[in-house]
Design an enzyme around this catalytic site. Structure first.
Site, PDB file in Angstrom:
ATOM      1  N   THR A 133       4.368  -8.509  -4.557  1.00 57.00           N
ATOM      2  CA  THR A 133       3.616  -8.768  -5.939  1.00 57.00           C
ATOM      3  C   THR A 133       4.639 -10.592  -6.642  1.00 57.00           C
ATOM      4  O   THR A 133       5.521 -10.650  -6.417  1.00 57.00           O
ATOM      5  CB  THR A 133       3.488  -7.699  -6.946  1.00 57.00           C
ATOM      6  OG1 THR A 133       3.760  -8.281  -8.284  1.00 57.00           O
ATOM      7  CG2 THR A 133       5.205  -6.808  -7.372  1.00 57.00           C
ATOM      8  N   LYS A 160      10.334  -3.952  -5.981  1.00 55.95           N
ATOM      9  CA  LYS A 160       9.131  -4.337  -5.113  1.00 55.95           C
ATOM     10  C   LYS A 160      10.240  -4.968  -3.899  1.00 55.95           C
ATOM     11  O   LYS A 160       9.716  -5.562  -2.942  1.00 55.95           O
ATOM     12  CB  LYS A 160       7.743  -5.273  -5.842  1.00 55.95           C
ATOM     13  CG  LYS A 160       6.864  -4.221  -6.202  1.00 55.95           C
ATOM     14  CD  LYS A 160       5.529  -3.096  -5.151  1.00 55.95           C
ATOM     15  CE  LYS A 160       4.998  -2.833  -5.920  1.00 55.95           C
ATOM     16  NZ  LYS A 160       3.785  -2.348  -4.263  1.00 55.95           N
TER      17      LYS A 160
HETATM   18  P1  NAP Z   1      -3.447   1.609  -9.486  1.00 55.11           P
HETATM   19  O1  NAP Z   1      -4.465   0.997  -9.735  1.00 55.11           O
HETATM   20  O2  NAP Z   1      -1.957   1.792 -10.245  1.00 55.11           O
HETATM   21  O3  NAP Z   1      -3.167   1.911  -8.083  1.00 55.11           O
HETATM   22  C1  NAP Z   1      -1.340   2.579  -7.686  1.00 55.11           C
HETATM   23  C2  NAP Z   1      -2.636   4.091  -5.937  1.00 55.11           C
HETATM   24  O4  NAP Z   1      -0.639   4.165  -6.180  1.00 55.11           O
HETATM   25  C3  NAP Z   1      -2.820   4.558  -7.294  1.00 55.11           C
HETATM   26  O5  NAP Z   1      -3.914   5.429  -5.845  1.00 55.11           O
HETATM   27  C4  NAP Z   1      -2.038   6.043  -7.126  1.00 55.11           C
HETATM   28  O6  NAP Z   1      -2.868   7.292  -6.990  1.00 55.11           O
HETATM   29  C5  NAP Z   1      -0.806   5.757  -5.959  1.00 55.11           C
HETATM   30  N1  NAP Z   1      -0.034   6.604  -6.203  1.00 55.11           N
HETATM   31  C6  NAP Z   1       1.144   6.328  -6.941  1.00 55.11           C
HETATM   32  N2  NAP Z   1       2.247   7.007  -7.347  1.00 55.11           N
HETATM   33  C7  NAP Z   1       2.363   7.387  -6.197  1.00 55.11           C
HETATM   34  C8  NAP Z   1       2.634   8.569  -4.894  1.00 55.11           C
HETATM   35  N3  NAP Z   1       4.037   8.711  -5.311  1.00 55.11           N
HETATM   36  N4  NAP Z   1       1.912   9.130  -3.501  1.00 55.11           N
HETATM   37  C9  NAP Z   1       1.601   8.773  -3.407  1.00 55.11           C
HETATM   38  N5  NAP Z   1       0.520   7.324  -4.312  1.00 55.11           N
HETATM   39  C10 NAP Z   1       0.647   6.791  -5.533  1.00 55.11           C
HETATM   40  O7  NAP Z   1      -3.006  -0.371  -8.524  1.00 55.11           O
HETATM   41  P2  NAP Z   1      -3.636  -1.134  -8.270  1.00 55.11           P
HETATM   42  O8  NAP Z   1      -3.113  -2.609  -8.999  1.00 55.11           O
HETATM   43  O9  NAP Z   1      -4.756  -1.026  -7.355  1.00 55.11           O
HETATM   44  O10 NAP Z   1      -2.085  -2.359  -7.068  1.00 55.11           O
HETATM   45  C11 NAP Z   1      -2.441  -1.424  -5.703  1.00 55.11           C
HETATM   46  C12 NAP Z   1      -1.011  -2.310  -5.055  1.00 55.11           C
HETATM   47  O11 NAP Z   1      -0.886  -3.247  -5.107  1.00 55.11           O
HETATM   48  C13 NAP Z   1       0.193  -1.329  -6.224  1.00 55.11           C
HETATM   49  O12 NAP Z   1       1.515  -1.071  -5.165  1.00 55.11           O
HETATM   50  C14 NAP Z   1       0.654  -3.050  -6.827  1.00 55.11           C
HETATM   51  O13 NAP Z   1       1.677  -2.642  -7.543  1.00 55.11           O
HETATM   52  C15 NAP Z   1       0.496  -3.629  -6.028  1.00 55.11           C
HETATM   53  N6  NAP Z   1      -0.219  -5.284  -6.670  1.00 55.11           N
HETATM   54  C16 NAP Z   1      -1.065  -4.805  -7.569  1.00 55.11           C
HETATM   55  C17 NAP Z   1      -1.383  -6.113  -8.061  1.00 55.11           C
HETATM   56  C18 NAP Z   1      -2.424  -6.289  -9.537  1.00 55.11           C
HETATM   57  O14 NAP Z   1      -1.944  -7.552 -10.525  1.00 55.11           O
HETATM   58  N7  NAP Z   1      -3.077  -4.664  -9.526  1.00 55.11           N
HETATM   59  C19 NAP Z   1      -0.927  -7.484  -8.020  1.00 55.11           C
HETATM   60  C20 NAP Z   1       0.388  -7.556  -7.522  1.00 55.11           C
HETATM   61  C21 NAP Z   1       0.571  -6.127  -6.414  1.00 55.11           C
HETATM   62  P3  NAP Z   1      -3.055   8.314  -8.234  1.00 55.11           P
HETATM   63  O15 NAP Z   1      -4.364   8.162  -8.851  1.00 55.11           O
HETATM   64  O16 NAP Z   1      -2.879   9.885  -7.957  1.00 55.11           O
HETATM   65  O17 NAP Z   1      -2.273   7.948 -10.112  1.00 55.11           O
HETATM   66  N1  GDD Z   2      -0.265  -3.921 -20.156  1.00 51.55           N
HETATM   67  C1  GDD Z   2      -0.956  -4.282 -21.892  1.00 51.55           C
HETATM   68  N2  GDD Z   2      -0.499  -3.889 -22.624  1.00 51.55           N
HETATM   69  N3  GDD Z   2       0.256  -5.763 -21.489  1.00 51.55           N
HETATM   70  C2  GDD Z   2       0.506  -6.727 -22.947  1.00 51.55           C
HETATM   71  C3  GDD Z   2      -0.355  -5.838 -24.114  1.00 51.55           C
HETATM   72  C4  GDD Z   2      -0.591  -4.659 -23.904  1.00 51.55           C
HETATM   73  O1  GDD Z   2      -1.427  -4.006 -25.207  1.00 51.55           O
HETATM   74  N4  GDD Z   2       0.186  -6.793 -24.701  1.00 51.55           N
HETATM   75  C5  GDD Z   2       0.342  -8.484 -23.868  1.00 51.55           C
HETATM   76  N5  GDD Z   2       0.944  -7.871 -22.813  1.00 51.55           N
HETATM   77  C6  GDD Z   2       1.273  -8.810 -21.768  1.00 51.55           C
HETATM   78  C7  GDD Z   2       2.374  -7.934 -20.817  1.00 51.55           C
HETATM   79  O2  GDD Z   2       3.534  -7.643 -21.454  1.00 51.55           O
HETATM   80  C8  GDD Z   2       2.445  -9.321 -19.962  1.00 51.55           C
HETATM   81  O3  GDD Z   2       2.975 -10.161 -19.814  1.00 51.55           O
HETATM   82  C9  GDD Z   2       0.678  -9.218 -19.614  1.00 51.55           C
HETATM   83  O4  GDD Z   2       0.220  -9.084 -20.690  1.00 51.55           O
HETATM   84  C10 GDD Z   2       0.309  -8.613 -18.580  1.00 51.55           C
HETATM   85  O5  GDD Z   2       0.268  -7.330 -18.949  1.00 51.55           O
HETATM   86  P1  GDD Z   2       0.024  -5.893 -17.622  1.00 51.55           P
HETATM   87  O6  GDD Z   2      -1.737  -6.450 -17.646  1.00 51.55           O
HETATM   88  O7  GDD Z   2       0.546  -4.385 -17.664  1.00 51.55           O
HETATM   89  O8  GDD Z   2       0.337  -6.387 -16.037  1.00 51.55           O
HETATM   90  P2  GDD Z   2       1.322  -7.301 -15.567  1.00 51.55           P
HETATM   91  O9  GDD Z   2       1.179  -7.999 -14.929  1.00 51.55           O
HETATM   92  O10 GDD Z   2       2.591  -7.243 -15.998  1.00 51.55           O
HETATM   93  O11 GDD Z   2       1.584  -6.294 -13.520  1.00 51.55           O
HETATM   94  C11 GDD Z   2       0.591  -6.265 -13.413  1.00 51.55           C
HETATM   95  O12 GDD Z   2       0.436  -7.282 -12.509  1.00 51.55           O
HETATM   96  C12 GDD Z   2       1.921  -7.621 -11.300  1.00 51.55           C
HETATM   97  C13 GDD Z   2       1.542  -8.703 -10.204  1.00 51.55           C
HETATM   98  O13 GDD Z   2       1.442  -9.877 -11.125  1.00 51.55           O
HETATM   99  C14 GDD Z   2       0.238  -5.371 -12.845  1.00 51.55           C
HETATM  100  O14 GDD Z   2      -0.479  -4.836 -11.638  1.00 51.55           O
HETATM  101  C15 GDD Z   2       1.544  -4.884 -11.880  1.00 51.55           C
HETATM  102  O15 GDD Z   2       1.637  -3.993 -10.707  1.00 51.55           O
HETATM  103  C16 GDD Z   2       1.582  -5.803 -10.990  1.00 51.55           C
HETATM  104  O16 GDD Z   2       2.218  -6.060  -9.690  1.00 51.55           O
END
Ligand code: NAP
Ligand code: GDD
Length: 334
Positions: A133, A160
Site C-alpha cells: 500500500t 504492511k
Molecule cells: P477490505 O474491503 O477491508 O477487505 C478486507 C478483507 O480481508 C475482507 O474480506 C476481510 O474479511 C478480510 N480479512 C480481514 N482480516 C482477516 C483475517 N484475519 N483472516 C481472513 N480474512 C481477513 O479491503 P480492500 O479495500 O478490499 O483491500 C484489499 C487489500 O488491499 C487489503 O489488504 C488492504 O490493506 C490493501 N490495500 C487496499 C487499498 C485500498 O485503497 N482499497 C490500497 C492499498 C492496499 P471480512 O469481510 O470477514 O471482514
Molecule cells: N475514514 C475516514 N473517515 N477518513 C476521514 C474522515 C472520516 O470521517 N474525515 C477525514 N478523513 C481523512 C483521513 O484522515 C485520511 O486522511 C483520508 O480521509 C482517507 O481516509 P480513508 O478513506 O480511511 O483511507 P486511508 O487513506 O486512511 O487508507 C486507505 O487507503 C490506503 C492506501 O493509501 C485504506 O484503504 C488502506 O487500507 C489503504 O492501504
C-alpha cells in the site's frame, strides 16, 4: 479440455477480493476464496457470484479460515495447490489500527508470512501477490514511486511494511514469484462504508432521500490519489502474469483533498457540501498521512496498465450507486 487455472484469494469478501474473484471467473479460472466465520452474513459483495456453487458454471469455492492461522493456511495451500495466490486479507482500516495495533500487526503483517511459508514448503512455483500500500510511504513527500523510502505513519502502515519486506525476502531467498503491488487508494460502490469516499457518497444519497442532515468528518486537508478498484485488481493480475517477479506502484497520479471529493459528490446532486459537513475530532488520526500522489509509470511501461477513471468521475459512479441502492437496486448489480 484443458484444466482451469486455479487461484486462491484471501480477503475475497472485501472490496478488492470481490472484483478479483469476478475478473478471474470471467477469465475461466477456478477460484477459491477464504472466508471468516461470522455470526452475521459477510458475503454481500460475492453473493451474486456464489449463491449456489452446485449450479453449472459456478466456479467460486469458499473455505473457512483466518490468515492468522498458519496451520490452516498450510493445509489450504497444500490441498488446493493453486497456481496463484492473491493475499488481499487485512485489517485494512488505518484509523482502527491505532485502536488495535497488536491485532493489526498479526492480521496485516505476520499473516503474510503464514502464506509465504505455506507456499515455500508446498510448491515454490506458486505465484504470490501481496496487497502492499501507499500507506507505507506515509510521510515521504510525493510523487511516490517504487524507489520512494518508506515512512509509515500508523500501525497499519508499519504492519504492511513488514509484509512488503518479507515478500521481497522470500522472492530473493527462495527464488519465488512473490510480488508487491504498492497500491494507492482505490474505491468503488463496494468500498467499505467507513472509508472516507464511501462515507461521503452514502451520506449524499441519504441526504437526497431526507434520511440524514449532517455529515461528521475529520481532517479535510489530506490529499489522496483515488482510483477505481476494478482497474486495480486487473493490475494485480497483470503483475502475476509478468515474465519476472517485480513490485509495482498503481495510482492515477492525480491529487485531490477530501474537500475536493466532498465537492464532486455533493455537486453531482446539486448540493453544497458546506451546508452539511461538521467536524468531529474522533475521526482524526494520532499521526496523519498528509499527501499521497503516485507515479505509476513503471506499471504503464512494463504491464501496459493505466488508470482511466479519475476522482471526479469516480465520485459520480459511487453517488449514483448509493442512490440506486436506496431505490432498491439489488446488491449484485454493483
Ligand atoms: P477490505 O474491503 O477491508 O477487505 C478486507 C478483507 O480481508 C475482507 O474480506 C476481510 O474479511 C478480510 N480479512 C480481514 N482480516 C482477516 C483475517 N484475519 N483472516 C481472513 N480474512 C481477513 O479491503 P480492500 O479495500 O478490499 O483491500 C484489499 C487489500 O488491499 C487489503 O489488504 C488492504 O490493506 C490493501 N490495500 C487496499 C487499498 C485500498 O485503497 N482499497 C490500497 C492499498 C492496499 P471480512 O469481510 O470477514 O471482514
Ligand atoms: N475514514 C475516514 N473517515 N477518513 C476521514 C474522515 C472520516 O470521517 N474525515 C477525514 N478523513 C481523512 C483521513 O484522515 C485520511 O486522511 C483520508 O480521509 C482517507 O481516509 P480513508 O478513506 O480511511 O483511507 P486511508 O487513506 O486512511 O487508507 C486507505 O487507503 C490506503 C492506501 O493509501 C485504506 O484503504 C488502506 O487500507 C489503504 O492501504
Amino acid at each position: 479440455m484443458t484444466e482451469a487455472r486455479r487461484a486462491l484469494i484471501t480477503g475475497v469478501t472485501g472490496q478488492d477480493g470481490s472484483y478479483m474473484a469476478q475478473q478471474l471467473l470471467d477469465k475461466g479460472y477456478e477460484v477459491h476464496g477464504l472466508v471468516r466465520r461470522s455470526s452475521t452474513f459477510n458475503r454481500g459483495r460475492i453473493d451474486h457470484l456464489h449463491h449456489d456453487e452446485h449450479l453449472p458454471g459456478k466456479n467460486l469455492h469458499l473455505h473457512y479460515g483466518d490468515v492468522t492461522d498458519a496451520a490452516r493456511m498450510h493445509q489450504l495451500v497444500s490441498e488446493l495447490r493453486p497456481l496463484e495466490v492473491y493475499n488481499l486479507a487485512a485489517q485494512s482500516h488505518v484509523r482502527v489500527s491505532f485502536d488495535e495495533p497488536l491485532y493489526t500487526a498479526g492480521a496485516t503483517g505476520i499473516s503474510t508470512l503464514n502464506l509465504l511459508e505455506a507456499i515455500r514448503s508446498v510448491d515454490t512455483s506458486i505465484r504470490f501477490y501481496q496487497a502492499s500500500t501507499s500507506e507505507m510511504f506515509g510521510a515521504s513527500p510525493p510523487p511516490q514511486n517504487e524507489d520512494t523510502p518508506f515512512y509509515p505513519r500508523s500501525p497499519y502502515g508499519a504492519a504492511k511494511v513488514y509484509s512488503y519486506w518479507i515478500t521481497r525476502n522470500y522472492r530473493e531467498a527462495y527464488d519465488m514469484f512473490a510480488v508487491n503491488g504498492q497500491l494507492f487508494n482505490h474505491e468503488s460502490p463496494r468500498r467499505g462504508e467507513t472509508f472516507v469516499t464511501r462515507k461521503i457518497t452514502i451520506a449524499v444519497a441519504n441526504i437526497v432521500q431526507g434520511e440524514q442532515s449532517e455529515l461528521w468528518m475529520g481532517n479535510l486537508d489530506a490529499v489522496r490519489d483515488w482510483g477505481y478498484a476494478p482497474e486495480y485488481t486487473d493490475g494485480m493480475w497483470r503483475m502475476l502474469q509478468a515474465d519476472v517477479p517485480e513490485d509495482f506502484v498503481l495510482a492515477t497520479g492525480t491529487a485531490y483533498t477530501i474537500r475536493d471529493f466532498l465537492a464532486f459528490a455533493f455537486e453531482h446532486v446539486g448540493l453544497d457540501w458546506q451546508e452539511y459537513v461538521k467536524f468531529d475530532a474522533k475521526f482524526l488520526r494520532p499521526t496523519e498521512v498528509d499527501e499521497l500522489i503516485g507515479d505509476a509509470s513503471k506499471a504503464k511501461q512494463r504491464l501496459g496498465w493505466e488508470a482511466t477513471v479519475l476522482p471526479p468521475e469516480l465520485a459520480k459512479i459511487m453517488v449514483d450507486a448509493d442512490m440506486a441502492r436506496l431505490g432498491g437496486a439489488p446488491e449484485g448489480q454493483f
